[in-house]
Enzyme design. Sequence first.
Site, PDB file in Angstrom:
ATOM      1  N   TYR A 147       0.805  -1.269   0.114  1.00 54.98           N
ATOM      2  CA  TYR A 147       0.067  -0.058   0.081  1.00 54.98           C
ATOM      3  C   TYR A 147       0.745   1.173   0.009  1.00 54.98           C
ATOM      4  O   TYR A 147       1.807   1.313   0.950  1.00 54.98           O
ATOM      5  CB  TYR A 147      -0.907  -0.108   1.184  1.00 54.98           C
ATOM      6  CG  TYR A 147      -1.660   1.409   1.434  1.00 54.98           C
ATOM      7  CD1 TYR A 147      -2.788   1.613   0.611  1.00 54.98           C
ATOM      8  CD2 TYR A 147      -1.318   2.187   2.478  1.00 54.98           C
ATOM      9  CE1 TYR A 147      -3.099   2.870   0.747  1.00 54.98           C
ATOM     10  CE2 TYR A 147      -1.864   3.377   2.830  1.00 54.98           C
ATOM     11  CZ  TYR A 147      -2.907   3.654   1.626  1.00 54.98           C
ATOM     12  OH  TYR A 147      -3.505   5.130   1.787  1.00 54.98           O
ATOM     13  N   GLY A 180       0.948   4.113   0.967  1.00 51.45           N
ATOM     14  CA  GLY A 180       0.941   4.851   2.192  1.00 51.45           C
ATOM     15  C   GLY A 180       1.775   4.376   3.183  1.00 51.45           C
ATOM     16  O   GLY A 180       2.473   4.920   3.905  1.00 51.45           O
ATOM     17  N   LYS A 209       4.559  10.088   2.770  1.00 49.77           N
ATOM     18  CA  LYS A 209       4.316  10.628   4.193  1.00 49.77           C
ATOM     19  C   LYS A 209       5.507  10.172   4.991  1.00 49.77           C
ATOM     20  O   LYS A 209       5.637  10.963   6.240  1.00 49.77           O
ATOM     21  CB  LYS A 209       3.085   9.881   4.839  1.00 49.77           C
ATOM     22  CG  LYS A 209       1.963  10.323   4.026  1.00 49.77           C
ATOM     23  CD  LYS A 209       1.496  11.898   4.443  1.00 49.77           C
ATOM     24  CE  LYS A 209       0.462  12.539   3.734  1.00 49.77           C
ATOM     25  NZ  LYS A 209      -0.729  11.973   3.530  1.00 49.77           N
ATOM     26  N   CYS A 220     -10.730  13.385   4.421  1.00 47.88           N
ATOM     27  CA  CYS A 220     -11.704  14.219   4.484  1.00 47.88           C
ATOM     28  C   CYS A 220     -11.937  15.415   3.584  1.00 47.88           C
ATOM     29  O   CYS A 220     -12.259  16.384   4.063  1.00 47.88           O
ATOM     30  CB  CYS A 220     -11.485  15.188   6.014  1.00 47.88           C
ATOM     31  SG  CYS A 220     -11.366  13.995   7.439  1.00 47.88           S
ATOM     32  N   LYS A 237      -9.867  16.495   1.009  1.00 47.76           N
ATOM     33  CA  LYS A 237      -9.006  17.479   0.669  1.00 47.76           C
ATOM     34  C   LYS A 237      -8.900  17.516  -0.832  1.00 47.76           C
ATOM     35  O   LYS A 237      -8.673  18.644  -1.625  1.00 47.76           O
ATOM     36  CB  LYS A 237      -7.435  17.256   1.121  1.00 47.76           C
ATOM     37  CG  LYS A 237      -7.189  18.118   2.210  1.00 47.76           C
ATOM     38  CD  LYS A 237      -5.617  17.924   3.050  1.00 47.76           C
ATOM     39  CE  LYS A 237      -4.527  17.024   2.319  1.00 47.76           C
ATOM     40  NZ  LYS A 237      -5.032  15.444   2.792  1.00 47.76           N
ATOM     41  N   THR A 238      -8.809  16.310  -1.490  1.00 49.71           N
ATOM     42  CA  THR A 238      -8.497  16.376  -2.925  1.00 49.71           C
ATOM     43  C   THR A 238      -9.877  17.079  -3.617  1.00 49.71           C
ATOM     44  O   THR A 238      -9.619  18.078  -4.499  1.00 49.71           O
ATOM     45  CB  THR A 238      -8.754  14.995  -3.520  1.00 49.71           C
ATOM     46  OG1 THR A 238      -7.594  14.331  -2.700  1.00 49.71           O
ATOM     47  CG2 THR A 238      -8.194  14.710  -5.070  1.00 49.71           C
ATOM     48  N   ASP A 280      -2.253  17.288  -1.403  1.00 49.76           N
ATOM     49  CA  ASP A 280      -1.940  16.539   0.040  1.00 49.76           C
ATOM     50  C   ASP A 280      -0.799  17.322   0.904  1.00 49.76           C
ATOM     51  O   ASP A 280      -0.866  17.239   2.025  1.00 49.76           O
ATOM     52  CB  ASP A 280      -1.444  15.094  -0.345  1.00 49.76           C
ATOM     53  CG  ASP A 280      -1.356  14.295   0.830  1.00 49.76           C
ATOM     54  OD1 ASP A 280      -2.462  14.497   1.773  1.00 49.76           O
ATOM     55  OD2 ASP A 280      -0.406  13.523   0.710  1.00 49.76           O
ATOM     56  N   ASN A 314     -10.815   2.900   1.306  1.00 43.78           N
ATOM     57  CA  ASN A 314      -9.628   3.627   1.044  1.00 43.78           C
ATOM     58  C   ASN A 314      -8.898   3.283  -0.339  1.00 43.78           C
ATOM     59  O   ASN A 314      -7.713   3.519  -0.494  1.00 43.78           O
ATOM     60  CB  ASN A 314      -8.503   3.336   2.037  1.00 43.78           C
ATOM     61  CG  ASN A 314      -7.262   4.132   2.182  1.00 43.78           C
ATOM     62  OD1 ASN A 314      -7.540   5.283   2.041  1.00 43.78           O
ATOM     63  ND2 ASN A 314      -6.177   3.637   2.442  1.00 43.78           N
TER      64      ASN A 314
END
Length: 645
Positions: A238, A240, A247, A293, A295-296, A309, A402
């Site tokens: 994944y 992320g 991140k 939430c 953002k995109t 992001d 997700n």
Amino acid sequence: MLEFKKGVDILSAVGGIMTIGEARNLFEQQLDSEHLGRLALITNEEALLKVANAIAMCAPDRVYVHTGSEEDCAIVRRMSLEKGEEKKLAMTGHTIHFDLPEDQGRMVDQTFYIYNEDEQVSSLAKKEPRDQSHAYVREHMRGIMQGKTMFVGFYSRGPVGAKASIPAIEISSSTYVMHSAELLYRNCFADFDAEVARRGEFFTNVHSEGPNRSEDVPKARIYMDRSWQTTFSTFCTYAGNTLLMKKGNHRFASDCAMYKHHGEELSEHMFITGMTGPDGRKTYFAGAAPSGCGKTTTAMVGSDFVGDDLAQMWIEQDGTLRAVNPEIGIFGIIEDVNLEGDPYLMKCLRQPGAEVIFSNVLVDEHGKPRWTGDGDPLPEKGVNYQGQWTKEMTGVPLSHPNSRCTLKAEAVGNHNKAVNADPNGIVIKVITYSGRDSNTMPPIWVAKSMDAGVAIGASIVSKATAAEIGASGVNRQPWANTPFVAGSMTDYLDAQLNFYGNEKMTRKPVLAGLNYFLTHEARGGNGKGLLGEKKDVHVWLGWLELYTHGDVQAIETPIGMIPKYEDLEKLFNEKINKEYPESLYTMQFSLYIDNVVARIDLQEAAWRKEQGVSGRLFAVYEEQKAGLLALKAAKGAIVKPQELR
Ligand code: OXD
Ligand code: MN
């Protein structure tokens, strides 16, 4: 404080290569002449040692230096299909990648900051002592790439030459990860040495999925070695958890902002987008929101979308706040992306032209990717991240909540590529903070001072989303950045106060709260669910654009400035051709004083548990609370905006 280059450098301790001579010998032995020739163009010895140690540790069969050329990109794409990490979809340029069912979000319980004794780590973060992580890496990463090709790419997190851009090396045995890296970041192979010299630092990331089996996921780890600015990631795919230039390196960038450039830089979990105001003027926004939430979606509402992001910020000589987007692509949540709310993105996802990796959606029998909320009728059957799916499987979602799409930002119709490439950065005039708050704050409120703005960021609370495995409940999410801040919350707060309060920043931005998640249930509405619609964001951002330039007036309240009904009504009509009844305005903008005070009390209590927190934050809370209680005494527990004019 954080001391860099302190403690055992795990990558070199496990790799065992200590000198540049040893590194060069290893390259001679392990690389074929073509890739040896490529690596010869990198001269920074520290970077070469990192690469050599990764090779020595992971023991791949082959090393591929990815220069970012069209040919290299095509090779990685082809290999990914051959290996089965991606499969073709019906539309040219579209592929599907599945992560293991246990690896569908950031694995927060398996993600650790490596720390040295006596180092302060955020109370909201997970940490592991250095010797324990060292032992893990030694046990699990030695030889992890046997039988595989190791890819090495050199990237810039931001336009080359921008003050806050930071170079990074991405090393992975996954073609999916490298394909994603090319869509999301700027390959800067030719500029890497100069960029490291300019910035004085770079980040390193080493990932391997290993055999990529469910049974290995419990031993997966995501480690951030802050002292050596190096990440390690194992037994997962994944992005992320694996593409740690995103991140993982955002976490290091936060360290840099807090400890190397305190009060001069910030590294934020924020979109960047431009709004066109009267006479064609452009006003750029940066906005924070926790993962999942919106953002995109919010970013793409702008006329000049830049990024969805991350933002690297600094104070420029002319007193402005500047930002660059460390990314050039989107790794966006796809659930509920549909024509109505996201027309630009949908064009990329439903029409040919863009290169897109879909992950963890359903693929129907015609090779079409499908996801929950895509606006089409349910398919009969298909394959998703769990295997075969049929319409009869009630209660089993079509796609993972997700599931994602990965594509270059330039594919999106309203992206401003030139602005995203400008090393001078973007002048940011408005900063927004939001979270999933169903019952307390109004859709927009503007801070009355920089400290009050910092307090808005410090006080974000949000309902957990699917981006983090195992997360639940409503959590504190200061600046929507806490999952990515390793240093103590006190240090982070100081970095924020000293940045916005810095006297060099003579042209201060407007700092505002945004909340699109108020519900009928919480506000005495007679409908169900959200009070507004996704597209109302056009109005909220549009009003902020006007307010920033002094083109609309606002109503003063103890928590900040809120819009007047007539300005919003006009904007609803102009921007989205929608009626905006005053009754809805009243529901959205009334102050529910008990809720707001309870929220302040909760925040205050949480911040009081941290050590050495700046009194400036408590002063804001106290002033707001006193104002709210006085208002309650005068007008009651629910105060309509009309009563405040
Ligand atoms: C992301 C996240 O993927 O924040 O951006 O989880
Ligand atoms: Mn994010």
